[in-house]
Design a protein around this motif. Structure first.
Motif, PDB file in Angstrom:
ATOM      1  N   TYR A   1       0.828  -1.211   0.000  1.00 26.69           N
ATOM      2  CA  TYR A   1       0.000   0.000   0.000  1.00 26.69           C
ATOM      3  C   TYR A   1       0.863   1.261   0.000  1.00 26.69           C
ATOM      4  O   TYR A   1       0.573   2.227  -0.699  1.00 26.69           O
ATOM      5  N   ARG A   2       1.937   1.259   0.772  1.00 25.10           N
ATOM      6  CA  ARG A   2       2.834   2.420   0.812  1.00 25.10           C
ATOM      7  C   ARG A   2       3.367   2.732  -0.578  1.00 25.10           C
ATOM      8  O   ARG A   2       3.447   3.895  -0.983  1.00 25.10           O
ATOM      9  N   ARG A   3       3.673   1.704  -1.334  1.00 28.25           N
ATOM     10  CA  ARG A   3       4.170   1.909  -2.700  1.00 28.25           C
ATOM     11  C   ARG A   3       3.091   2.479  -3.607  1.00 28.25           C
ATOM     12  O   ARG A   3       3.397   3.270  -4.497  1.00 28.25           O
ATOM     13  N   TYR A   4       1.837   2.112  -3.405  1.00 27.81           N
ATOM     14  CA  TYR A   4       0.742   2.736  -4.159  1.00 27.81           C
ATOM     15  C   TYR A   4       0.696   4.227  -3.839  1.00 27.81           C
ATOM     16  O   TYR A   4       0.591   5.064  -4.713  1.00 27.81           O
ATOM     17  N   GLU A   5       0.770   4.518  -2.541  1.00 24.69           N
ATOM     18  CA  GLU A   5       0.643   5.900  -2.072  1.00 24.69           C
ATOM     19  C   GLU A   5       1.799   6.787  -2.536  1.00 24.69           C
ATOM     20  O   GLU A   5       1.624   7.978  -2.718  1.00 24.69           O
ATOM     21  N   LYS A   6       2.958   6.206  -2.684  1.00 29.12           N
ATOM     22  CA  LYS A   6       4.137   6.973  -3.102  1.00 29.12           C
ATOM     23  C   LYS A   6       4.317   6.989  -4.622  1.00 29.12           C
ATOM     24  O   LYS A   6       5.228   7.633  -5.134  1.00 29.12           O
ATOM     25  N   GLY A   7       3.462   6.277  -5.336  1.00 28.50           N
ATOM     26  CA  GLY A   7       3.549   6.260  -6.790  1.00 28.50           C
ATOM     27  C   GLY A   7       4.649   5.358  -7.319  1.00 28.50           C
ATOM     28  O   GLY A   7       4.999   5.414  -8.494  1.00 28.50           O
ATOM     29  N   ILE A   8       5.174   4.498  -6.461  1.00 24.94           N
ATOM     30  CA  ILE A   8       6.236   3.571  -6.854  1.00 24.94           C
ATOM     31  C   ILE A   8       5.647   2.375  -7.598  1.00 24.94           C
ATOM     32  O   ILE A   8       6.261   1.821  -8.499  1.00 24.94           O
ATOM     33  N   ARG A   9       4.448   2.013  -7.212  1.00 30.50           N
ATOM     34  CA  ARG A   9       3.763   0.862  -7.799  1.00 30.50           C
ATOM     35  C   ARG A   9       2.395   1.310  -8.296  1.00 30.50           C
ATOM     36  O   ARG A   9       1.692   2.044  -7.600  1.00 30.50           O
ATOM     37  N   GLU A  10       2.031   0.866  -9.476  1.00 34.03           N
ATOM     38  CA  GLU A  10       0.727   1.235 -10.030  1.00 34.03           C
ATOM     39  C   GLU A  10      -0.374   0.499  -9.274  1.00 34.03           C
ATOM     40  O   GLU A  10      -0.281  -0.702  -9.035  1.00 34.03           O
ATOM     41  N   ILE A  11      -1.405   1.240  -8.929  1.00 30.48           N
ATOM     42  CA  ILE A  11      -2.505   0.651  -8.163  1.00 30.48           C
ATOM     43  C   ILE A  11      -3.433  -0.102  -9.108  1.00 30.48           C
ATOM     44  O   ILE A  11      -3.803   0.409 -10.165  1.00 30.48           O
ATOM     45  N   PRO A  12      -3.796  -1.335  -8.767  1.00 31.09           N
ATOM     46  CA  PRO A  12      -4.697  -2.093  -9.637  1.00 31.09           C
ATOM     47  C   PRO A  12      -6.129  -1.558  -9.594  1.00 31.09           C
ATOM     48  O   PRO A  12      -6.542  -0.919  -8.617  1.00 31.09           O
ATOM     49  N   VAL A  13      -6.859  -1.840 -10.649  1.00 34.55           N
ATOM     50  CA  VAL A  13      -8.237  -1.357 -10.772  1.00 34.55           C
ATOM     51  C   VAL A  13      -9.083  -1.819  -9.595  1.00 34.55           C
ATOM     52  O   VAL A  13      -9.854  -1.032  -9.039  1.00 34.55           O
ATOM     53  N   TRP A  14      -8.951  -3.068  -9.192  1.00 37.95           N
ATOM     54  CA  TRP A  14      -9.771  -3.571  -8.094  1.00 37.95           C
ATOM     55  C   TRP A  14      -9.535  -2.762  -6.818  1.00 37.95           C
ATOM     56  O   TRP A  14     -10.458  -2.537  -6.042  1.00 37.95           O
ATOM     57  N   ALA A  15      -8.298  -2.304  -6.598  1.00 32.98           N
ATOM     58  CA  ALA A  15      -7.978  -1.534  -5.397  1.00 32.98           C
ATOM     59  C   ALA A  15      -8.588  -0.130  -5.476  1.00 32.98           C
ATOM     60  O   ALA A  15      -9.077   0.394  -4.478  1.00 32.98           O
ATOM     61  N   VAL A  16      -8.571   0.468  -6.667  1.00 31.43           N
ATOM     62  CA  VAL A  16      -9.203   1.779  -6.856  1.00 31.43           C
ATOM     63  C   VAL A  16     -10.694   1.668  -6.554  1.00 31.43           C
ATOM     64  O   VAL A  16     -11.266   2.515  -5.853  1.00 31.43           O
ATOM     65  N   LEU A  17     -11.335   0.631  -7.066  1.00 30.96           N
ATOM     66  CA  LEU A  17     -12.764   0.431  -6.823  1.00 30.96           C
ATOM     67  C   LEU A  17     -13.053   0.241  -5.334  1.00 30.96           C
ATOM     68  O   LEU A  17     -14.014   0.806  -4.792  1.00 30.96           O
ATOM     69  N   LYS A  18     -12.223  -0.542  -4.676  1.00 28.71           N
ATOM     70  CA  LYS A  18     -12.424  -0.798  -3.250  1.00 28.71           C
ATOM     71  C   LYS A  18     -12.224   0.478  -2.424  1.00 28.71           C
ATOM     72  O   LYS A  18     -12.988   0.754  -1.501  1.00 28.71           O
ATOM     73  N   LEU A  19     -11.218   1.277  -2.776  1.00 31.78           N
ATOM     74  CA  LEU A  19     -10.979   2.532  -2.065  1.00 31.78           C
ATOM     75  C   LEU A  19     -12.106   3.534  -2.310  1.00 31.78           C
ATOM     76  O   LEU A  19     -12.516   4.251  -1.390  1.00 31.78           O
ATOM     77  N   ALA A  20     -12.610   3.593  -3.532  1.00 35.05           N
ATOM     78  CA  ALA A  20     -13.721   4.495  -3.843  1.00 35.05           C
ATOM     79  C   ALA A  20     -14.940   4.134  -2.995  1.00 35.05           C
ATOM     80  O   ALA A  20     -15.608   5.020  -2.446  1.00 35.05           O
ATOM     81  N   THR A  21     -15.223   2.871  -2.876  1.00 35.17           N
ATOM     82  CA  THR A  21     -16.336   2.422  -2.040  1.00 35.17           C
ATOM     83  C   THR A  21     -16.072   2.733  -0.572  1.00 35.17           C
ATOM     84  O   THR A  21     -16.942   3.249   0.130  1.00 35.17           O
ATOM     85  N   TYR A  22     -14.868   2.445  -0.116  1.00 29.82           N
ATOM     86  CA  TYR A  22     -14.505   2.666   1.287  1.00 29.82           C
ATOM     87  C   TYR A  22     -14.616   4.137   1.676  1.00 29.82           C
ATOM     88  O   TYR A  22     -15.159   4.469   2.732  1.00 29.82           O
ATOM     89  N   TYR A  23     -14.099   5.021   0.837  1.00 31.79           N
ATOM     90  CA  TYR A  23     -14.094   6.453   1.139  1.00 31.79           C
ATOM     91  C   TYR A  23     -15.348   7.192   0.651  1.00 31.79           C
ATOM     92  O   TYR A  23     -15.492   8.384   0.887  1.00 31.79           O
ATOM     93  N   HIS A  24     -16.229   6.487  -0.056  1.00 34.07           N
ATOM     94  CA  HIS A  24     -17.454   7.083  -0.605  1.00 34.07           C
ATOM     95  C   HIS A  24     -17.137   8.237  -1.561  1.00 34.07           C
ATOM     96  O   HIS A  24     -17.704   9.329  -1.448  1.00 34.07           O
ATOM     97  N   VAL A  25     -16.207   7.974  -2.462  1.00 32.78           N
ATOM     98  CA  VAL A  25     -15.854   8.943  -3.503  1.00 32.78           C
ATOM     99  C   VAL A  25     -15.892   8.225  -4.854  1.00 32.78           C
ATOM    100  O   VAL A  25     -15.958   6.993  -4.912  1.00 32.78           O
ATOM    101  N   SER A  26     -15.835   8.999  -5.918  1.00 33.99           N
ATOM    102  CA  SER A  26     -15.834   8.384  -7.247  1.00 33.99           C
ATOM    103  C   SER A  26     -14.432   7.917  -7.620  1.00 33.99           C
ATOM    104  O   SER A  26     -13.428   8.434  -7.103  1.00 33.99           O
ATOM    105  N   THR A  27     -14.372   6.956  -8.503  1.00 35.75           N
ATOM    106  CA  THR A  27     -13.080   6.512  -9.016  1.00 35.75           C
ATOM    107  C   THR A  27     -12.415   7.640  -9.801  1.00 35.75           C
ATOM    108  O   THR A  27     -11.189   7.770  -9.774  1.00 35.75           O
TER     109      THR A  27
END
Length: 72
Positions: A31-57
């Motif tokens: 997760y730290r690597r996603y946050e720092k832009g070192i690793r590309e975040i997968p689509v499934w993780a973007v969808l899960k975060l959007a749901t978790y935070y109640h924001v749009s993708t």
């Protein structure tokens, strides 16, 4: 960029990297690597975060400055 958005969302919600890693069922270092832009975040993780935070993708991906969408 998406990595700044996910860090800002995490901080705004007073969550640790470990707590969000648990939500995504991944290791904190991954997760730290996603946050720092070192690793590309997968689509499934973007969808899960959007749901978790109640924001749009689009908001997470930086395509929109409006947090809403289907979750408002």
């Amino acid at each position: 960029m998406f990595f700044q958005r996910i860090e800002d969302l995490r901080i705004d919600h007073d969550k640790t990297q470990q707590e969000i890693a648990d939500v995504l069922s991944c290791k904190r270092e991954v997760y730290r690597r996603y946050e720092k832009g070192i690793r590309e975040i997968p689509v499934w993780a973007v969808l899960k975060l959007a749901t978790y935070y109640h924001v749009s993708t689009d908001y997470i991906l930086g395509l929109s400055d409006q947090k809403g969408g289907a979750y408002e």
